[in-house]
Design a protein around this motif. Structure first.
Motif, PDB file in Angstrom:
ATOM      1  N   GLN B 216     -17.187 -10.202  25.013  1.00  0.00           N
ATOM      2  CA  GLN B 216     -17.930  -8.482  24.668  1.00  0.00           C
ATOM      3  C   GLN B 216     -19.417  -9.496  23.667  1.00  0.00           C
ATOM      4  OE1 GLN B 216     -15.745  -7.498  27.575  1.00  0.00           O
ATOM      5  NE2 GLN B 216     -16.958  -5.322  25.796  1.00  0.00           N
ATOM      6  N   LEU B 217     -20.949  -8.502  24.043  1.00  0.00           N
ATOM      7  CA  LEU B 217     -21.824  -8.394  22.994  1.00  0.00           C
ATOM      8  C   LEU B 217     -21.455  -8.355  21.556  1.00  0.00           C
ATOM      9  CD1 LEU B 217     -24.847  -7.306  25.082  1.00  0.00           C
ATOM     10  CD2 LEU B 217     -24.021  -9.972  24.198  1.00  0.00           C
ATOM     11  N   CYS B 218     -22.337  -8.808  20.662  1.00  0.00           N
ATOM     12  CA  CYS B 218     -21.285  -8.725  19.227  1.00  0.00           C
ATOM     13  C   CYS B 218     -22.846  -8.583  18.311  1.00  0.00           C
ATOM     14  CB  CYS B 218     -20.613  -9.747  18.991  1.00  0.00           C
ATOM     15  SG  CYS B 218     -20.199  -9.018  17.145  1.00  0.00           S
ATOM     16  N   LEU B 219     -23.214  -7.745  17.504  1.00  0.00           N
ATOM     17  CA  LEU B 219     -24.274  -8.334  17.174  1.00  0.00           C
ATOM     18  C   LEU B 219     -23.644  -7.877  15.365  1.00  0.00           C
ATOM     19  CD1 LEU B 219     -25.528  -4.770  17.473  1.00  0.00           C
ATOM     20  CD2 LEU B 219     -26.985  -6.939  18.354  1.00  0.00           C
ATOM     21  N   ALA B 220     -24.209  -9.539  14.624  1.00  0.00           N
ATOM     22  CA  ALA B 220     -24.091 -10.122  13.570  1.00  0.00           C
ATOM     23  C   ALA B 220     -24.972 -10.409  12.317  1.00  0.00           C
ATOM     24  CB  ALA B 220     -22.567 -10.988  13.669  1.00  0.00           C
ATOM     25  N   ILE B 221     -24.412 -10.609  11.084  1.00  0.00           N
ATOM     26  CA  ILE B 221     -25.329 -11.294  10.642  1.00  0.00           C
ATOM     27  C   ILE B 221     -24.472 -12.846  10.698  1.00  0.00           C
ATOM     28  CG2 ILE B 221     -26.583 -12.203   8.083  1.00  0.00           C
ATOM     29  CD1 ILE B 221     -26.558  -8.915   8.513  1.00  0.00           C
ATOM     30  N   ASN B 222     -25.168 -14.148  10.393  1.00  0.00           N
ATOM     31  CA  ASN B 222     -24.608 -15.297   9.381  1.00  0.00           C
ATOM     32  C   ASN B 222     -24.206 -15.568   8.724  1.00  0.00           C
ATOM     33  OD1 ASN B 222     -23.716 -17.502  10.146  1.00  0.00           O
ATOM     34  ND2 ASN B 222     -25.766 -18.637   9.558  1.00  0.00           N
ATOM     35  N   GLN B 223     -22.582 -15.740   8.169  1.00  0.00           N
ATOM     36  CA  GLN B 223     -22.231 -15.444   7.010  1.00  0.00           C
ATOM     37  C   GLN B 223     -22.434 -13.916   5.436  1.00  0.00           C
ATOM     38  OE1 GLN B 223     -21.525 -19.248   5.060  1.00  0.00           O
ATOM     39  NE2 GLN B 223     -22.788 -19.613   6.822  1.00  0.00           N
ATOM     40  N   GLY B 224     -23.236 -12.920   6.694  1.00  0.00           N
ATOM     41  CA  GLY B 224     -23.118 -12.095   5.631  1.00  0.00           C
ATOM     42  C   GLY B 224     -22.619 -10.878   6.796  1.00  0.00           C
ATOM     43  N   ASP B 225     -23.102  -9.341   6.437  1.00  0.00           N
ATOM     44  CA  ASP B 225     -22.021  -7.726   6.615  1.00  0.00           C
ATOM     45  C   ASP B 225     -23.142  -7.229   7.213  1.00  0.00           C
ATOM     46  OD1 ASP B 225     -20.930  -5.725   6.284  1.00  0.00           O
ATOM     47  OD2 ASP B 225     -19.223  -6.935   5.354  1.00  0.00           O
ATOM     48  N   LEU B 226     -22.855  -7.300   8.286  1.00  0.00           N
ATOM     49  CA  LEU B 226     -24.053  -6.362   8.922  1.00  0.00           C
ATOM     50  C   LEU B 226     -23.760  -4.961   8.497  1.00  0.00           C
ATOM     51  CD1 LEU B 226     -26.348  -6.019  10.870  1.00  0.00           C
ATOM     52  CD2 LEU B 226     -24.961  -5.771  12.798  1.00  0.00           C
ATOM     53  N   ALA B 227     -22.531  -4.530   8.688  1.00  0.00           N
ATOM     54  CA  ALA B 227     -22.406  -2.953   8.597  1.00  0.00           C
ATOM     55  C   ALA B 227     -22.756  -2.231   6.969  1.00  0.00           C
ATOM     56  CB  ALA B 227     -20.331  -3.018   8.722  1.00  0.00           C
ATOM     57  N   VAL B 228     -22.650  -3.248   6.328  1.00  0.00           N
ATOM     58  CA  VAL B 228     -23.018  -2.697   4.978  1.00  0.00           C
ATOM     59  C   VAL B 228     -24.043  -2.766   4.525  1.00  0.00           C
ATOM     60  CG1 VAL B 228     -23.376  -3.825   2.721  1.00  0.00           C
ATOM     61  CG2 VAL B 228     -20.923  -3.686   4.033  1.00  0.00           C
ATOM     62  N   GLY B 229     -24.946  -3.718   5.315  1.00  0.00           N
ATOM     63  CA  GLY B 229     -25.970  -3.745   5.402  1.00  0.00           C
ATOM     64  C   GLY B 229     -27.072  -2.578   6.655  1.00  0.00           C
ATOM     65  N   LEU B 230     -26.405  -2.130   7.554  1.00  0.00           N
ATOM     66  CA  LEU B 230     -26.921  -0.814   7.809  1.00  0.00           C
ATOM     67  C   LEU B 230     -26.516   0.693   7.574  1.00  0.00           C
ATOM     68  CD1 LEU B 230     -26.497  -2.477  11.671  1.00  0.00           C
ATOM     69  CD2 LEU B 230     -28.433  -1.553  10.730  1.00  0.00           C
ATOM     70  N   GLU B 231     -25.616   0.237   6.371  1.00  0.00           N
ATOM     71  CA  GLU B 231     -24.266   1.535   5.482  1.00  0.00           C
ATOM     72  C   GLU B 231     -24.103   2.312   7.077  1.00  0.00           C
ATOM     73  OE1 GLU B 231     -27.297   3.314   3.569  1.00  0.00           O
ATOM     74  OE2 GLU B 231     -28.859   2.146   2.616  1.00  0.00           O
ATOM     75  N   LEU B 232     -23.834   0.825   7.700  1.00  0.00           N
ATOM     76  CA  LEU B 232     -22.002   1.490   8.312  1.00  0.00           C
ATOM     77  C   LEU B 232     -20.616   1.369   7.701  1.00  0.00           C
ATOM     78  CD1 LEU B 232     -23.659   0.153  11.767  1.00  0.00           C
ATOM     79  CD2 LEU B 232     -23.167   2.960  11.278  1.00  0.00           C
ATOM     80  N   GLU B 233     -20.281   2.312   7.600  1.00  0.00           N
ATOM     81  CA  GLU B 233     -18.162   2.361   7.546  1.00  0.00           C
ATOM     82  C   GLU B 233     -17.839   2.172   9.081  1.00  0.00           C
ATOM     83  OE1 GLU B 233     -16.846   6.201   5.746  1.00  0.00           O
ATOM     84  OE2 GLU B 233     -18.497   6.143   3.922  1.00  0.00           O
ATOM     85  N   ARG B 234     -16.476   1.248   8.733  1.00  0.00           N
ATOM     86  CA  ARG B 234     -15.891   1.298   9.287  1.00  0.00           C
ATOM     87  C   ARG B 234     -15.291   2.191   9.983  1.00  0.00           C
ATOM     88  NH1 ARG B 234     -11.265  -3.820   8.366  1.00  0.00           N
ATOM     89  NH2 ARG B 234     -11.266  -3.298  10.932  1.00  0.00           N
ATOM     90  N   GLY B 235     -14.983   2.423  10.931  1.00  0.00           N
ATOM     91  CA  GLY B 235     -14.849   3.442  11.616  1.00  0.00           C
ATOM     92  C   GLY B 235     -16.019   4.344  12.512  1.00  0.00           C
ATOM     93  N   ALA B 236     -16.998   3.757  11.965  1.00  0.00           N
ATOM     94  CA  ALA B 236     -17.881   4.466  12.820  1.00  0.00           C
ATOM     95  C   ALA B 236     -18.624   3.932  14.185  1.00  0.00           C
ATOM     96  CB  ALA B 236     -19.319   4.069  11.854  1.00  0.00           C
TER      97      ALA B 236
END
Lengths: 258, 258, 258
Positions: B216-236
């Protein structure tokens, strides 16, 4: 994946608690666990960081075990405890991989299939070309040494209680003259610590040095979190200097002198 | 409970890490795991939220597996991967429940007892009345589609590294023309991302788009946390729009234009 | 360690989620689990705090099980559910320990080796000298009682959702007259709570009293975290007073009166 290849396999889960990317902690857990396990095929993985070229390797060991995992230093401490490497191979043979092989989930596609086939009887030598043990990637680790009465060592890992597990074995206490108190220098701080055999000998909140259950030296706070107190994050591996102190009062008087 | 009913059962623990109440993440984990498992009885539960009327269901699948769990959409993605539903029943037969049946612990009192009996040989059809597959509760999920050169899709789940796992399969990269760079629009932000095959091709901290190990396609930051950067909570599970960009410089120039 | 001594052992992992040092929560988990397990040798450990003299003990129980762990109160609630103690011994026999015995890892060196040997057939009576059950360390626990229409009880443990699991069995609801609403006094706060059979009967965010899946009373917030709302940390075990209220409006009017 293992159950699909070898349904009768007896699989033990040792830990899923190695912090992301933290190879030294993974290495520490693995080498302290394998000697208590039956002869087996052991699979270990720490989430990879940079570097695509990381090979999968299999290491046959003197005791009869096989270690399977990435060529990033994770397996070598365990191999040493299992009486050394007798054969090293790269896990390259397509027959023993799970297809399609993904770029990011080698545990599923390379390591576990190889382990299942080896546990079922495939000789390690058939799983890929032989490697020279000297070509494997090493973990950088400063050797522990006593110089002019001071033990110079390093944090091997910080455990979930915030205790600092050192790379120096407990036998170094003899080199320091079995002191009752020591001065510890770590992460820019100097503090006195009591040498105890067990946490029960210390007051709640007291800073201690003890031999942990793996036979290694360990810095801790009784029922506290030393790493938090020192502002050390998990994964930090600072140098540590430990010197014997004749008594607690001598220690307190000489705190600035260290 | 399973061991009490069927002591010889071979039980595999897949994960206890699904966040509370997060049915989409549970569904995502389950459907990506079942195809790698042997034919089996699979039990899945996500802590229930509102609604007392949630039935327990059993789904026989084309590949030969049986899925057991709540009728809340959790099982349907996995059923699709296991060649579809051949029989659906409600887990209503008192003989195959653990008594007294509590109001709040259906895993123990309904799901696991049913699974153990089925694994031991009870036909699914005896465990309760048949249901029409069309009456089962669905997860709401926007279908992924390419419109006017832009891939419109959705976050399926956020993993423990803070990567955004999309519901679009990797094959959509071909529909975008296999770009080397893309512009991503998600959660009110627009940013450039490099298309890589593996994290090792990216710089530390670089934002990437890749095909994950489930295809599947996946958006990420190499060795970082993209969700935190985007202020997304788990479950969003926000919508995502991805467009191809000819080069990094074109991207930077046109960042406002998206 | 168990696999080394008794490779055929069928080992079930119940939980690794007991908070550090939290013996009451460990006791609560164990006693609620054992009655659902087959007759077995059960090993339980909570990380020790102060006190070196903590003995390892083995308890044979009326149902046929053996409980193995520290003499700190952790095992006694489970022993009661398994029809009481028929034999108590100290795990002192060196033949059934893992050598060298560390000061800090009794699970590995004392508890699991003893359990493996007993599971393989060694009688408990050979593993060490007999102890008088009356000499075992007890957990301090205030008995639950209804006095002048008010149920006086205590938090037994706080679960991972922040719900307060009480030590009073659900049968106490009858002593309060099966009220639809109650007033709860806990941790310096007084609030109304609705008595429900399941979370689905409550609004999102509503405070409730219900019988949990272990048959005990439980205070919670539907899809919320009551412990956080009350500023209670995990491990806290405050007293609780519960009185019946005729209706929600009576409750609100009389909130100051409690």
């Amino acid at each position: 994946v293992i159950a699909s290849i070898y349904p009768e396999a007896h699989v033990l889960d040792l830990s899923h608690a190695v912090p992301h990317y933290d190879i030294p902690t993974g290495s520490w857990m693995l080498r302290n666990a394998v000697t208590h396990l039956p002869v087996a095929v052991h699979v270990a993985v720490v989430d990879p960081g940079v570097g695509t070229a990381r090979r999968g390797i299999g290491l046959a060991c003197g005791r009869g075990d096989v270690l399977i995992g990435p060529d990033n230093g994770l397996l070598l401490g365990a191999a040493e405890r299992l009486d050394g490497i007798t054969l090293a191979v790269e896990l390259a043979e397509p027959r023993f991989r799970h297809h399609p092989v993904s770029h990011t989930f080698h545990a599923r596609d390379i390591f576990c299939p190889a382990a299942a086939h080896i546990a079922r009887g495939t000789p390690l030598s058939e799983v890929g070309p032989q490697l020279a043990p000297g070509d494997l990637v090493l973990l950088s680790e400063t050797p522990s040494v006593v110089r002019e009465g001071a033990l110079h060592t390093q944090v091997a890992t910080i455990n979930e209680f915030g205790s600092l597990m050192l790379s120096a074995p407990g036998a170094f206490l003899a080199d320091l003259g079995h002191p009752a108190w020591v001065r510890v220098s770590v992460a820019g701080q100097v503090y006195p610590a009591r040498v105890v055999r067990t946490f029960g000998e210390a007051e709640r909140g007291e800073r201690v040095l003890l031999i942990d259950s793996y036979g290694q030296l360990c810095l801790a706070i009784n029922q506290g979190d030393l790493a938090v107190g020192l502002e050390l994050e998990r994964g930090a591996r600072p140098s540590v200097i430990i010197v014997a102190a004749p008594s607690e009062s001598a220690l307190r008087g000489g705190e600035e002198a260290l």
